[in-house]
Design a protein around this motif. Sequence first.
Motif, PDB file in Angstrom:
ATOM      1  N   UNK A 106      -3.098 -11.702  11.951  1.00 36.79           N
ATOM      2  CA  UNK A 106      -1.898 -12.418  12.401  1.00 36.79           C
ATOM      3  C   UNK A 106      -0.646 -11.653  12.003  1.00 36.79           C
ATOM      4  N   UNK A 107      -0.599 -11.158  10.778  1.00 43.60           N
ATOM      5  CA  UNK A 107       0.570 -10.412  10.319  1.00 43.60           C
ATOM      6  C   UNK A 107       0.783  -9.157  11.168  1.00 43.60           C
ATOM      7  N   UNK A 108      -0.279  -8.417  11.422  1.00 42.01           N
ATOM      8  CA  UNK A 108      -0.158  -7.212  12.236  1.00 42.01           C
ATOM      9  C   UNK A 108       0.317  -7.555  13.651  1.00 42.01           C
ATOM     10  N   UNK A 109      -0.220  -8.623  14.208  1.00 37.45           N
ATOM     11  CA  UNK A 109       0.148  -9.003  15.569  1.00 37.45           C
ATOM     12  C   UNK A 109       1.585  -9.509  15.620  1.00 37.45           C
ATOM     13  N   UNK A 110       2.001 -10.247  14.601  1.00 39.47           N
ATOM     14  CA  UNK A 110       3.389 -10.705  14.540  1.00 39.47           C
ATOM     15  C   UNK A 110       4.349  -9.526  14.412  1.00 39.47           C
ATOM     16  N   UNK A 111       3.982  -8.517  13.631  1.00 39.44           N
ATOM     17  CA  UNK A 111       4.812  -7.316  13.546  1.00 39.44           C
ATOM     18  C   UNK A 111       4.883  -6.586  14.883  1.00 39.44           C
ATOM     19  N   UNK A 112       3.762  -6.558  15.595  1.00 37.61           N
ATOM     20  CA  UNK A 112       3.758  -5.959  16.931  1.00 37.61           C
ATOM     21  C   UNK A 112       4.706  -6.717  17.852  1.00 37.61           C
ATOM     22  N   UNK A 113       4.638  -8.031  17.809  1.00 40.91           N
ATOM     23  CA  UNK A 113       5.508  -8.864  18.637  1.00 40.91           C
ATOM     24  C   UNK A 113       6.978  -8.622  18.318  1.00 40.91           C
ATOM     25  N   UNK A 114       7.310  -8.680  17.044  1.00 43.51           N
ATOM     26  CA  UNK A 114       8.708  -8.632  16.633  1.00 43.51           C
ATOM     27  C   UNK A 114       9.307  -7.237  16.735  1.00 43.51           C
ATOM     28  N   UNK A 115       8.558  -6.229  16.310  1.00 38.48           N
ATOM     29  CA  UNK A 115       9.121  -4.882  16.217  1.00 38.48           C
ATOM     30  C   UNK A 115       8.872  -4.030  17.454  1.00 38.48           C
ATOM     31  N   UNK A 116       7.638  -3.986  17.910  1.00 40.92           N
ATOM     32  CA  UNK A 116       7.305  -3.108  19.033  1.00 40.92           C
ATOM     33  C   UNK A 116       7.653  -3.743  20.384  1.00 40.92           C
ATOM     34  N   UNK A 117       7.455  -5.055  20.507  1.00 40.94           N
ATOM     35  CA  UNK A 117       7.699  -5.728  21.774  1.00 40.94           C
ATOM     36  C   UNK A 117       9.068  -6.398  21.825  1.00 40.94           C
ATOM     37  N   UNK A 118       9.795  -6.363  20.703  1.00 42.11           N
ATOM     38  CA  UNK A 118      11.161  -6.899  20.625  1.00 42.11           C
ATOM     39  C   UNK A 118      11.244  -8.367  21.029  1.00 42.11           C
ATOM     40  N   UNK A 119      10.186  -9.122  20.751  1.00 41.82           N
ATOM     41  CA  UNK A 119      10.188 -10.553  21.062  1.00 41.82           C
ATOM     42  C   UNK A 119      11.072 -11.288  20.055  1.00 41.82           C
ATOM     43  N   UNK A 120      11.780 -12.297  20.549  1.00 39.19           N
ATOM     44  CA  UNK A 120      12.691 -13.078  19.727  1.00 39.19           C
ATOM     45  C   UNK A 120      12.299 -14.554  19.759  1.00 39.19           C
ATOM     46  N   UNK A 121      12.735 -15.332  18.759  1.00 39.87           N
ATOM     47  CA  UNK A 121      12.454 -16.771  18.788  1.00 39.87           C
ATOM     48  C   UNK A 121      12.938 -17.400  20.095  1.00 39.87           C
ATOM     49  N   UNK A 122      12.085 -18.218  20.675  1.00 41.52           N
ATOM     50  CA  UNK A 122      12.416 -18.859  21.943  1.00 41.52           C
ATOM     51  C   UNK A 122      11.910 -18.126  23.158  1.00 41.52           C
TER      52      UNK A 122
END
Length: 251
Positions: A47-63
């Motif tokens: 989960x941590x690795x995937x969340x980092x992928x979401x936030x950093x590599x995919x630039x996903x934001x809350x919402x």
Amino acid sequence: MNATDRTPADLLRSALAADPARPLVTYYDDATGERVELSVATFANWVAKTANLLQDELAAEPGDRLALLLPAHWQTAVWLLACSSTGVVADLDGDPAAADLVVSGPDTLERARACSGERVALSLRPLGARFPQPPDGFLDYAVEVPSQGDRFAPYAPVDPDSPALAFAGAGELTAAQVVEQARADAATRELTPVSRVLSALPYDSWSGLSAGLLAPLAAGGSVVLCRHLDRLSPEALDQRRESERVTATAG
């Protein structure tokens, strides 16, 4: 679980603090013979690795809205908790054209191409293997996730009262509502920290997601998640229940 938990990611953190070594998700695919068992610690690391992928590599934001086009699978469970960790709305079987990004299995790639944002593909092969040939226009999850950090911290705190989970054509739930309903389901099913719930329900409705992940997590228990369970004989299913120490069955 901690009474102050207000998001699914909070539930996972409490489970990690309580007993990181215990099994959390045991996954079977009876079409391939695959069996994967993830402890709380191992699941939380994914989960941590995937969340980092979401936030950093995919630039996903809350919402942001993520169309999640995956079957009931251990990696789907990981993505659901990663979305919760980042404040991204997990839209189960959602419309890729209306989403900010999409996560797809091998059978929904053409549909997923309607998303104009980032696209991630999962092979769903045993042991989380890569695609033999990466799908054109997609990042291969199995290639991208291993290099991500083992610890995750959101850039902004996740709001428990913001949308967290959506079902195609069936409305949305906030993170706090997800936790509340998961706890209520756990109480109705009389789940405890020693409960092992076997579920063959798909992840396309609340009932499947609750039985196959969230209610056991809220109770401090675990899940035996089965795909293609209809391929098992009644005798083999009974043997699985016994060997996995199943205490409740859904689907």
